[in-house]
Design an enzyme around this catalytic site. Structure first.
Site, PDB file in Angstrom:
ATOM      1  N   ASP A   1      -4.979 121.314 128.665  1.00 29.57           N
ATOM      2  CA  ASP A   1      -4.832 122.751 128.931  1.00 29.57           C
ATOM      3  C   ASP A   1      -6.114 123.487 129.310  1.00 29.57           C
ATOM      4  OD1 ASP A   1      -5.702 122.272 126.343  1.00 29.57           O
ATOM      5  OD2 ASP A   1      -4.105 123.385 125.354  1.00 29.57           O
TER       6      ASP A   1
ATOM      7  N   GLU B   1     -13.803 121.263 119.453  1.00 31.41           N
ATOM      8  CA  GLU B   1     -13.432 122.302 118.484  1.00 31.41           C
ATOM      9  C   GLU B   1     -14.652 123.087 118.025  1.00 31.41           C
ATOM     10  OE1 GLU B   1     -10.524 123.265 117.580  1.00 31.41           O
ATOM     11  OE2 GLU B   1      -9.155 121.655 118.135  1.00 31.41           O
TER      12      GLU B   1
ATOM     13  N   GLU C   1      -0.974 131.391 121.936  1.00 34.91           N
ATOM     14  CA  GLU C   1      -0.841 131.304 123.400  1.00 34.91           C
ATOM     15  C   GLU C   1       0.221 132.231 123.979  1.00 34.91           C
ATOM     16  OE1 GLU C   1      -1.299 128.668 121.436  1.00 34.91           O
ATOM     17  OE2 GLU C   1      -3.278 128.017 122.127  1.00 34.91           O
TER      18      GLU C   1
ATOM     19  N   GLU D   1       6.341 123.702 118.065  1.00 34.39           N
ATOM     20  CA  GLU D   1       5.243 122.971 118.686  1.00 34.39           C
ATOM     21  C   GLU D   1       5.694 122.169 119.905  1.00 34.39           C
ATOM     22  OE1 GLU D   1       2.235 123.377 118.029  1.00 34.39           O
ATOM     23  OE2 GLU D   1       1.104 121.661 118.736  1.00 34.39           O
TER      24      GLU D   1
END
Ligand SMILES: *[C@@H]1O[C@H](CO)[C@@H](O)[C@H](O)[C@H]1NC(C)=O
Ligand SMILES: *[C@@H]1O[C@H](CO)[C@@H](O)[C@H](O)[C@H]1NC(C)=O
Ligand SMILES: *[C@@H]1O[C@H](CO)[C@@H](O)[C@H](O)[C@H]1NC(C)=O
Ligand SMILES: *[C@@H]1O[C@H](CO)[C@@H](O)[C@H](O)[C@H]1NC(C)=O
Ligand SMILES: *[C@@H]1O[C@H](CO)[C@@H](O)[C@H](O)[C@H]1NC(C)=O
Length: 577
Positions: free
Chosen positions: A277, A137, A391, A370
């Protein structure tokens, strides 16, 4: 059926839009004329400033805005930290949302505010803080934000006077990058998921990380090395990526969670969503940015395996890396980035068909939930939230760029209207806690500014892309594609022995997550004892004895509630896959 949000949002626009629509219908571009485009661009611009100015007013220099209470959260140390352990006592934030906003300000053409932000960060941002942060992150948000802003501050379009800007953001990025390096000092070269910015790897730190956690560092750390001339950052990220790739199964599949000390998989099931991802994304984007065939070869094999083992029509399920057998049939909001990646590969038809399915779910709920259980055709019982994720907007932008089909602008309009209707509050934009009730949550994530608003803006105005090619990081920060970065590097650039590995007495400290692995059920129905997922809730008693159903948890292999058997053990009765 259009989402309630978009219909009501459309009503609120009133007369002005009616006039614009008349204009648009007379334009040749089948429903999305230039006036409509300008109107939507302005609408997105207002969204960004509503989010940005409220952050600056109520939260800066803390990390993120809490828009309902007009307060802040110093969330950098909380990101990815589900159990909120080892939170710092004395941390006042890193102006995270400002760092994340810089590249968006440039894309919106606001150099005045960009310069102000750059100079403030140069004078005030410091990383010598006792805060344990998630490496992934912190890399994508802070390091990526700084590196990208440094490039934008020094390119020919910038209004930053040379006297004012002396590479301070690059110096900050170098300082941060150096604080990352101790995380890579493991026997495998795979980095710890957590690092204390002041003290390095903490005692008894968990050795568990995810595939994306250690496999998507190469863009930011590679760019940092190319800019600073210090090869250690790129070397560390590359070494980790190569190690990770070497752990693939004979099917070219990877798992989701692994141990950085033993180099063994903890979770064998994986898909294209959470925990994996950006690993795929960075293989391809690293190839585009650095031009090395090694990245393309990895990406190509990995991509073919995904299409072969995870794809089911337009959907992607998860599969066990060892067998290729399907495990979870779930659609997650994060997966919506995949069509965008497929555009970069040139797989437009596949991208289009998946994107349409995501849009169908978006219209059904008004936003993307989600997690949606495809096998049961229902929402996941607990993961019903929508934290302003980018996204779907991102993929819509890529599809429009590839096809120039105005239909994607209409999708963008639906997204914009839905966000304004459902998530805009007086002081910013709030996340949605439950998409069935649209109940809000007091959090404006920094990626709303670095990605969601940016991709929506670029959909309606891509002039930023006119004279330079960029790769966008997984956090939406642009990195220019430079021919000089494609040149073959001397072999000495990345020595294989740059790091001083610690001795062999590293304790293997598994996190709570990995210890919650379900036992194989006595009925023999469990797919694999190693499989677990976010829905897992352990049984009340560790020996799985029970008197009533309520003492049983939720099974990780299929997210079903376990029930108490006649013999007094928790187990699965309804088993469907
Ligand atoms: C954070 O803010 C508090 C209150 O203003 C101050 O006492 C403390 O020294 C600050 N901590 C750091 C690390 O700057
Ligand atoms: C730039 O951003 C500042 C702060 O949000 C705002 O006041 C100003 O109007 C913006 N300028 C432009 C040209 O949009
Ligand atoms: C680390 O783990 C060991 C063994 O479990 C324990 O004795 C020690 O107190 C732990 N240290 C910290 C700082 O938690
Ligand atoms: C996308 O899919 C729709 C619906 O199947 C189709 O009408 C459209 O032509 C497709 N566009 C592209 C670029 O493949
Ligand atoms: C790394 O290896 C090279 C060649 O094998 C050697 O010359 C160099 O001293 C080594 N560096 C370190 C830090 O061990």
């Amino acid at each position: 059926m259009p989402g309630a949000g978009s219909a009501a949002g459309a009503r609120r626009r009133g007369l002005l839009l009616l006039l614009l629509l008349l204009f648009a219908f007379s334009a040749p571009a089948a429903g999305f004329g230039s006036a409509k485009k300008a109107y939507m661009k302005e609408k997105v611009r207002k969204m960004f400033y509503h989010a940005y100015e409220n952050y600056m007013a109520h939260a800066f220099p803390h990390d993120e805005l809490k828009p309902l209470t007009k307060t802040f959260t110093d969330s950098l140390s909380e990101l990815g930290n589900l159990k909120l352990e080892h939170l710092p006592q004395n941390y006042n934030g890193s102006a995270l949302t400002l760092v994340e906003s810089l590249s968006s300000l440039v894309i919106l053409g606001n150099y005045t505010e960009f310069v102000k932000g750059v100079l403030w960060l140069s004078d005030n941002l410091r990383f010598d803080v006792d805060a344990r942060v998630n490496l992934f992150e912190c890399n994508i948000r802070v390091l990526g934000g700084l590196v990208s802003a440094h490039i934008l501050a020094t390119d020919s379009k910038s209004r930053l006077e040379h006297g004012l800007y002396k590479n301070q953001l690059l110096d900050l990025a170098k300082d941060l990058g150096q604080r990352f390096l101790p995380a890579f000092e493991t026997p495998t070269g795979l980095p710890y998921a957590w690092i204390n910015l002041k003290y390095g790897v903490m005692e008894n730190e968990t050795t568990e990380t995810s595939t994306s956690g250690c496999g998507s560092l190469i863009l930011e750390m590679g760019a940092l090395s190319r800019l600073s001339g210090d090869p250690r950052f790129e070397a560390a990220a590359l070494r980790a990526l190569r190690k990770l790739w070497s752990m693939r199964s004979p099917l070219n599949l990877l798992g989701t969670n692994l141990d950085v000390v033993t180099g063994e998989w903890i979770e064998y099931s994986s898909g294209i969503g959470a925990g994996v991802d950006s690993f795929y994304e960075y293989l391809l984007k690293a190839y585009v940015l650095f031009g090395s065939d090694e990245f393309w070869e990895m990406f190509h094999s990995a991509y073919l395996a995904v299409q072969k083992y995870f794809r089911h029509g337009p959907w992607y399920h998860e599969a066990d890396m060892r067998t290729g057998k399907a495990t979870y049939w779930q659609l997650t909001s994060l997966q919506a980035f995949w069509p965008g990646l497929q555009i970069l590969v040139g797989d437009i038809a596949a991208a289009n068909s998946s994107h349409r399915e995501f849009f169908y779910i978006w219209e059904r709920f008004g936003v993307l939930p989600e997690r949606y259980l495809l096998d049961h055709n229902m929402l996941h019982p607990t993961e019903k939230y929508y934290p302003l994720r980018p996204e779907f907007a991102e993929s819509t932008f890529y599809l429009y760029q590839a096809t120039k089909d105005p239909w994607y602008m209409k999708v963008g309009e639906t997204i914009v209207n839905s966000l304004n209707y459902n998530t805009r509050v007086d002081s910013g934009f709030a996340s949605i806690r439950d998409v069935t009730t649209m109940e809000l949550e007091d959090h404006q994530h920094s990626f709303f500014l670095s990605e969601t608003c940016k991709y929506l803006y670029l959909l309606f105005d891509d002039s930023f892309l006119a004279d330079e090619n960029y790769v966008f990081t997984t956090e939406g920060h642009p990195l220019p594609i430079k021919i000089s970065w494609h040149e073959k590097l001397p072999a000495a650039y990345i020595p294989s022995n740059w790091t001083s590995l610690k001795g062999g007495n590293l304790a293997v400290g598994l996190s709570a997550l990995s210890q919650q692995v379900c036992p194989a059920t006595s009925s023999g129905l469990s797919i694999s004892p190693q499989i677990e997922s976010a829905c897992h809730v352990p049984d009340l008693h560790s020996d799985h004895r029970c008197r009533i159903d309520d003492e049983c948890g939720i099974d990780s292999s299929n997210c079903r509630k376990r029930v108490c058997s006649m013999a007094g053990y928790c187990g699965l009765w309804l088993f469907v896959l």
